[in-house]
Design a protein around this motif. Structure first.
Motif, PDB file in Angstrom:
ATOM      1  N   PHE A  19       4.936 -11.267   7.340  1.00 33.65           N
ATOM      2  CA  PHE A  19       3.926 -12.312   7.182  1.00 33.65           C
ATOM      3  C   PHE A  19       4.622 -13.567   6.689  1.00 33.65           C
ATOM      4  O   PHE A  19       5.524 -13.485   5.845  1.00 33.65           O
ATOM      5  CB  PHE A  19       2.886 -11.914   6.133  1.00 33.65           C
ATOM      6  CG  PHE A  19       1.936 -10.844   6.596  1.00 33.65           C
ATOM      7  CD1 PHE A  19       0.919 -11.132   7.497  1.00 33.65           C
ATOM      8  CD2 PHE A  19       2.056  -9.545   6.110  1.00 33.65           C
ATOM      9  CE1 PHE A  19       0.035 -10.145   7.912  1.00 33.65           C
ATOM     10  CE2 PHE A  19       1.180  -8.556   6.520  1.00 33.65           C
ATOM     11  CZ  PHE A  19       0.165  -8.860   7.426  1.00 33.65           C
ATOM     12  N   VAL A  29       7.543 -12.583   4.498  1.00 29.83           N
ATOM     13  CA  VAL A  29       7.483 -11.407   3.626  1.00 29.83           C
ATOM     14  C   VAL A  29       7.391 -10.197   4.544  1.00 29.83           C
ATOM     15  O   VAL A  29       6.508 -10.132   5.394  1.00 29.83           O
ATOM     16  CB  VAL A  29       6.203 -11.448   2.747  1.00 29.83           C
ATOM     17  CG1 VAL A  29       6.103 -10.200   1.874  1.00 29.83           C
ATOM     18  CG2 VAL A  29       6.158 -12.710   1.919  1.00 29.83           C
ATOM     19  N   ALA A  31       6.243  -6.809   5.338  1.00 28.39           N
ATOM     20  CA  ALA A  31       5.227  -5.875   4.837  1.00 28.39           C
ATOM     21  C   ALA A  31       5.528  -4.462   5.327  1.00 28.39           C
ATOM     22  O   ALA A  31       5.395  -3.498   4.573  1.00 28.39           O
ATOM     23  CB  ALA A  31       3.842  -6.308   5.298  1.00 28.39           C
ATOM     24  N   PRO A  50       1.946   2.717  -3.079  1.00 28.83           N
ATOM     25  CA  PRO A  50       1.577   1.697  -4.061  1.00 28.83           C
ATOM     26  C   PRO A  50       0.854   0.508  -3.436  1.00 28.83           C
ATOM     27  O   PRO A  50       0.974   0.258  -2.235  1.00 28.83           O
ATOM     28  CB  PRO A  50       2.926   1.236  -4.633  1.00 28.83           C
ATOM     29  CG  PRO A  50       3.948   2.125  -4.081  1.00 28.83           C
ATOM     30  CD  PRO A  50       3.389   2.891  -2.951  1.00 28.83           C
ATOM     31  N   SER A  51       0.128  -0.204  -4.265  1.00 30.70           N
ATOM     32  CA  SER A  51      -0.571  -1.401  -3.811  1.00 30.70           C
ATOM     33  C   SER A  51       0.424  -2.377  -3.160  1.00 30.70           C
ATOM     34  O   SER A  51       1.515  -2.588  -3.693  1.00 30.70           O
ATOM     35  CB  SER A  51      -1.233  -2.057  -5.024  1.00 30.70           C
ATOM     36  OG  SER A  51      -1.930  -3.174  -4.610  1.00 30.70           O
ATOM     37  N   GLY A  52       0.064  -2.894  -2.015  1.00 30.79           N
ATOM     38  CA  GLY A  52       0.909  -3.876  -1.342  1.00 30.79           C
ATOM     39  C   GLY A  52       1.960  -3.266  -0.417  1.00 30.79           C
ATOM     40  O   GLY A  52       2.812  -3.980   0.116  1.00 30.79           O
ATOM     41  N   CYS A  53       1.896  -1.942  -0.188  1.00 33.32           N
ATOM     42  CA  CYS A  53       2.943  -1.309   0.635  1.00 33.32           C
ATOM     43  C   CYS A  53       2.637  -1.377   2.131  1.00 33.32           C
ATOM     44  O   CYS A  53       3.433  -0.910   2.946  1.00 33.32           O
ATOM     45  CB  CYS A  53       3.175   0.135   0.208  1.00 33.32           C
ATOM     46  SG  CYS A  53       1.837   1.248   0.675  1.00 33.32           S
ATOM     47  N   GLY A  54       1.479  -1.925   2.496  1.00 38.81           N
ATOM     48  CA  GLY A  54       1.219  -2.146   3.924  1.00 38.81           C
ATOM     49  C   GLY A  54       0.228  -1.186   4.567  1.00 38.81           C
ATOM     50  O   GLY A  54       0.131  -1.128   5.797  1.00 38.81           O
ATOM     51  N   LYS A  55      -0.547  -0.462   3.763  1.00 37.45           N
ATOM     52  CA  LYS A  55      -1.496   0.512   4.320  1.00 37.45           C
ATOM     53  C   LYS A  55      -2.582  -0.185   5.147  1.00 37.45           C
ATOM     54  O   LYS A  55      -2.845   0.196   6.294  1.00 37.45           O
ATOM     55  CB  LYS A  55      -2.145   1.338   3.186  1.00 37.45           C
ATOM     56  CG  LYS A  55      -1.130   2.064   2.318  1.00 37.45           C
ATOM     57  CD  LYS A  55      -1.773   2.813   1.175  1.00 37.45           C
ATOM     58  CE  LYS A  55      -2.513   1.961   0.166  1.00 37.45           C
ATOM     59  NZ  LYS A  55      -1.667   1.050  -0.619  1.00 37.45           N
ATOM     60  N   SER A  56      -3.204  -1.206   4.554  1.00 36.58           N
ATOM     61  CA  SER A  56      -4.261  -1.926   5.296  1.00 36.58           C
ATOM     62  C   SER A  56      -3.665  -2.613   6.519  1.00 36.58           C
ATOM     63  O   SER A  56      -4.304  -2.691   7.574  1.00 36.58           O
ATOM     64  CB  SER A  56      -4.932  -2.982   4.405  1.00 36.58           C
ATOM     65  OG  SER A  56      -5.546  -2.364   3.313  1.00 36.58           O
ATOM     66  N   THR A  57      -2.427  -3.096   6.364  1.00 34.22           N
ATOM     67  CA  THR A  57      -1.762  -3.739   7.508  1.00 34.22           C
ATOM     68  C   THR A  57      -1.662  -2.756   8.675  1.00 34.22           C
ATOM     69  O   THR A  57      -1.917  -3.117   9.827  1.00 34.22           O
ATOM     70  CB  THR A  57      -0.365  -4.256   7.086  1.00 34.22           C
ATOM     71  OG1 THR A  57      -0.543  -5.169   5.996  1.00 34.22           O
ATOM     72  CG2 THR A  57       0.363  -4.934   8.222  1.00 34.22           C
ATOM     73  N   GLU A 169      -9.841   2.918   2.092  1.00 37.34           N
ATOM     74  CA  GLU A 169     -10.389   3.194   0.755  1.00 37.34           C
ATOM     75  C   GLU A 169     -11.908   3.162   0.758  1.00 37.34           C
ATOM     76  O   GLU A 169     -12.523   2.416  -0.019  1.00 37.34           O
ATOM     77  CB  GLU A 169      -9.860   2.161  -0.249  1.00 37.34           C
ATOM     78  CG  GLU A 169      -8.351   2.147  -0.371  1.00 37.34           C
ATOM     79  CD  GLU A 169      -7.888   1.282  -1.511  1.00 37.34           C
ATOM     80  OE1 GLU A 169      -8.399   1.458  -2.625  1.00 37.34           O
ATOM     81  OE2 GLU A 169      -7.018   0.430  -1.285  1.00 37.34           O
ATOM     82  N   HIS A 202      -5.968   5.746  -2.647  1.00 39.80           N
ATOM     83  CA  HIS A 202      -5.044   5.816  -3.781  1.00 39.80           C
ATOM     84  C   HIS A 202      -5.241   7.126  -4.530  1.00 39.80           C
ATOM     85  O   HIS A 202      -4.519   7.417  -5.472  1.00 39.80           O
ATOM     86  CB  HIS A 202      -5.295   4.650  -4.745  1.00 39.80           C
ATOM     87  CG  HIS A 202      -4.763   3.345  -4.234  1.00 39.80           C
ATOM     88  ND1 HIS A 202      -3.446   2.994  -4.341  1.00 39.80           N
ATOM     89  CD2 HIS A 202      -5.360   2.337  -3.590  1.00 39.80           C
ATOM     90  CE1 HIS A 202      -3.255   1.805  -3.791  1.00 39.80           C
ATOM     91  NE2 HIS A 202      -4.411   1.388  -3.320  1.00 39.80           N
ATOM     92  N   ASN A 220       6.896  -2.179  -1.366  1.00 40.43           N
ATOM     93  CA  ASN A 220       7.343  -3.307  -0.551  1.00 40.43           C
ATOM     94  C   ASN A 220       8.825  -3.364  -0.175  1.00 40.43           C
ATOM     95  O   ASN A 220       9.647  -3.322  -1.066  1.00 40.43           O
ATOM     96  CB  ASN A 220       7.028  -4.564  -1.366  1.00 40.43           C
ATOM     97  CG  ASN A 220       6.109  -5.437  -0.593  1.00 40.43           C
ATOM     98  OD1 ASN A 220       6.532  -5.959   0.414  1.00 40.43           O
ATOM     99  ND2 ASN A 220       4.881  -5.569  -1.059  1.00 40.43           N
TER     100      ASN A 220
HETATM  101  N1  LIG Z   1      -2.509 -12.229   6.002  1.00 43.05           N
HETATM  102  C1  LIG Z   1      -1.461 -12.086   5.190  1.00 43.05           C
HETATM  103  N2  LIG Z   1      -0.661 -13.122   4.911  1.00 43.05           N
HETATM  104  C2  LIG Z   1       0.435 -12.990   4.109  1.00 43.05           C
HETATM  105  N3  LIG Z   1       0.778 -11.816   3.540  1.00 43.05           N
HETATM  106  C3  LIG Z   1       0.013 -10.753   3.769  1.00 43.05           C
HETATM  107  C4  LIG Z   1      -1.167 -10.826   4.599  1.00 43.05           C
HETATM  108  N4  LIG Z   1      -1.738  -9.591   4.650  1.00 43.05           N
HETATM  109  C5  LIG Z   1      -0.970  -8.794   3.889  1.00 43.05           C
HETATM  110  N5  LIG Z   1       0.077  -9.477   3.368  1.00 43.05           N
HETATM  111  C6  LIG Z   1       1.154  -8.929   2.519  1.00 43.05           C
HETATM  112  O1  LIG Z   1       1.629  -7.743   3.133  1.00 43.05           O
HETATM  113  C7  LIG Z   1       1.869  -6.737   2.157  1.00 43.05           C
HETATM  114  C8  LIG Z   1       1.056  -5.504   2.495  1.00 43.05           C
HETATM  115  O2  LIG Z   1      -0.341  -5.786   2.321  1.00 43.05           O
HETATM  116  P1  LIG Z   1      -1.477  -4.705   2.561  1.00 43.05           P
HETATM  117  O3  LIG Z   1      -2.768  -5.376   2.345  1.00 43.05           O
HETATM  118  O4  LIG Z   1      -1.257  -4.042   3.870  1.00 43.05           O
HETATM  119  O5  LIG Z   1      -1.160  -3.658   1.387  1.00 43.05           O
HETATM  120  P2  LIG Z   1      -1.941  -2.337   0.964  1.00 43.05           P
HETATM  121  O6  LIG Z   1      -0.959  -1.216   0.973  1.00 43.05           O
HETATM  122  O7  LIG Z   1      -3.172  -2.186   1.759  1.00 43.05           O
HETATM  123  O8  LIG Z   1      -2.310  -2.649  -0.568  1.00 43.05           O
HETATM  124  P3  LIG Z   1      -3.603  -2.215  -1.442  1.00 43.05           P
HETATM  125  O9  LIG Z   1      -3.375  -0.780  -1.811  1.00 43.05           O
HETATM  126  O10 LIG Z   1      -3.509  -3.114  -2.649  1.00 43.05           O
HETATM  127  O11 LIG Z   1      -4.832  -2.444  -0.636  1.00 43.05           O
HETATM  128  C9  LIG Z   1       1.567  -7.375   0.818  1.00 43.05           C
HETATM  129  O12 LIG Z   1       2.775  -7.867   0.290  1.00 43.05           O
HETATM  130  C10 LIG Z   1       0.637  -8.518   1.141  1.00 43.05           C
HETATM  131  O13 LIG Z   1       0.777  -9.555   0.226  1.00 43.05           O
END
Ligand SMILES: Nc1ncnc2c1ncn2[C@@H]1O[C@H](COP(=O)(O)OP(=O)(O)OP(=O)(O)O)[C@@H](O)[C@H]1O
Ligand SMILES: [Mg+2]
Length: 264
Positions: A19, A29, A31, A50-57, A169, A202, A220
């Motif tokens: 991203f 960054v 992801a 962990p939070s921010g590891c890219g699951k939602s991505t 989630e 989680h 990350n």
């Molecule tokens: N649209 C975006 N623009 C910039 N960075 C992004 C965007 N979407 C996600 N990220 C970054 O990508 C990484 C993964 O985000 P993601 O939302 O997939 O994490 P996650 O594992 O779902 O976290 P959580 O458990 O907190 O929901 C994070 O560092 C986040 O800041």
């Protein structure tokens, strides 16, 4: 390396996602880094990390709401390009439309797909009944409890037989007892048509209670650190999952992996 097989409903082939963030002055960054896995037809797979590891991505890439920077995400062997309306997506937020009653919210996915009125009504009633929401059909979302809204958003997606369902989630904000009740209901619904489910949580106990396989992501950037097969026989009772053979060992192993990632 994962080869896409005929029974693979979803596959990630060496997927990278970067991203570009304004707060980092345009510096990308990373992801997801070299993520490769497949979910077979009818499989229930959880993504934990962990939070921010890219699951939602990952879920957004399957839904086609985002595109990989490198590598390929496929749905039944076809690379996903553009919004993938063939998958159901239950986001963390219940997304019920406040101006529609519960019944009309549940009917929505059938309506959007042009299912005829008679069939629509019948299926909607059946699903409302399955999760015990009868009597609340004409209530609006603000008149429902948090648990009821979650049930409504889940049946709204499952009422239409998508072969792949993404859940981010879905029980996040609920109290512990309601979560377990909804896990049991979800398993009941899943057994009816056995869609492939990609489930983000989680809660490691929840992941064990529901899944065939659990993918643990690194912090990350997100890579797949380890993959666990859950050998606990089905049907499972989420209320008694702690007593299942192998539960304690699996829970401990998952925790050790996550602990190492969050550095505690
Ligand atoms: N649209 C975006 N623009 C910039 N960075 C992004 C965007 N979407 C996600 N990220 C970054 O990508 C990484 C993964 O985000 P993601 O939302 O997939 O994490 P996650 O594992 O779902 O976290 P959580 O458990 O907190 O929901 C994070 O560092 C986040 O800041
Ligand atoms: Mg997320």
């Amino acid at each position: 390396m994962y080869q896409t097989t005929r029974t693979s409903a979803v596959s990630f082939d060496h997927v990278f996602k970067a991203f570009v963030s304004r707060s980092r002055r345009g510096e990308p960054v990373l992801a997801l880094e070299d993520v490769a896995f497949e979910a077979r037809a009818g499989e229930f797979v959880s993504l934990v990390g962990p939070s921010g590891c890219g699951k939602s991505t990952c879920l957004n890439l399957i839904a086609g709401l985002d595109t990989p920077s490198d590598g390929t995400v496929s749905h039944h062997g076809t690379p996903v390009h553009g919004v993938n309306t063939k998958v159901g997506y239950i986001t963390q937020d219940d997304n019920l439309l406040p101006w529609r009653s519960l019944r009309r919210n549940v009917e929505l996915s059938l309506e959007l797909r042009g299912v005829p009125r008679g069939e629509r009504c019948e299926r909607t009633s059946e699903f409302i009944d399955l999760v015990g929401l009868n009597g609340f059909e004409n209530h609006y979302p603000h008149e429902l409890s948090g648990g009821m809204r979650k049930r409504a958003s889940i049946v709204r997606t499952l009422v239409y037989d998508n072969d792949v369902v993404l859940m981010d989630e879905p029980f996040g904000p609920l109290d512990a007892q309601t979560r377990v009740i909804l896990q049991a209901e979800l398993l009941k619904l899943w057994h009816r048509s056995r869609p492939t489910v990609l489930f983000v949580t989680h809660d490691l106990v929840e992941a064990i209670a529901l899944s065939d396989r659990i993918l643990v992501f690194t912090a990350n950037p997100g890579r797949i650190k380890r993959e666990y097969t859950v050998d606990i026989p089905r049907p499972r009772d989420p209320f008694r999952i702690h007593d299942a053979p192998g539960f304690a060992e699996l829970h401990e192993a998952l925790w050790a992996d996550i602990r190492a990632e969050i550095g505690s």
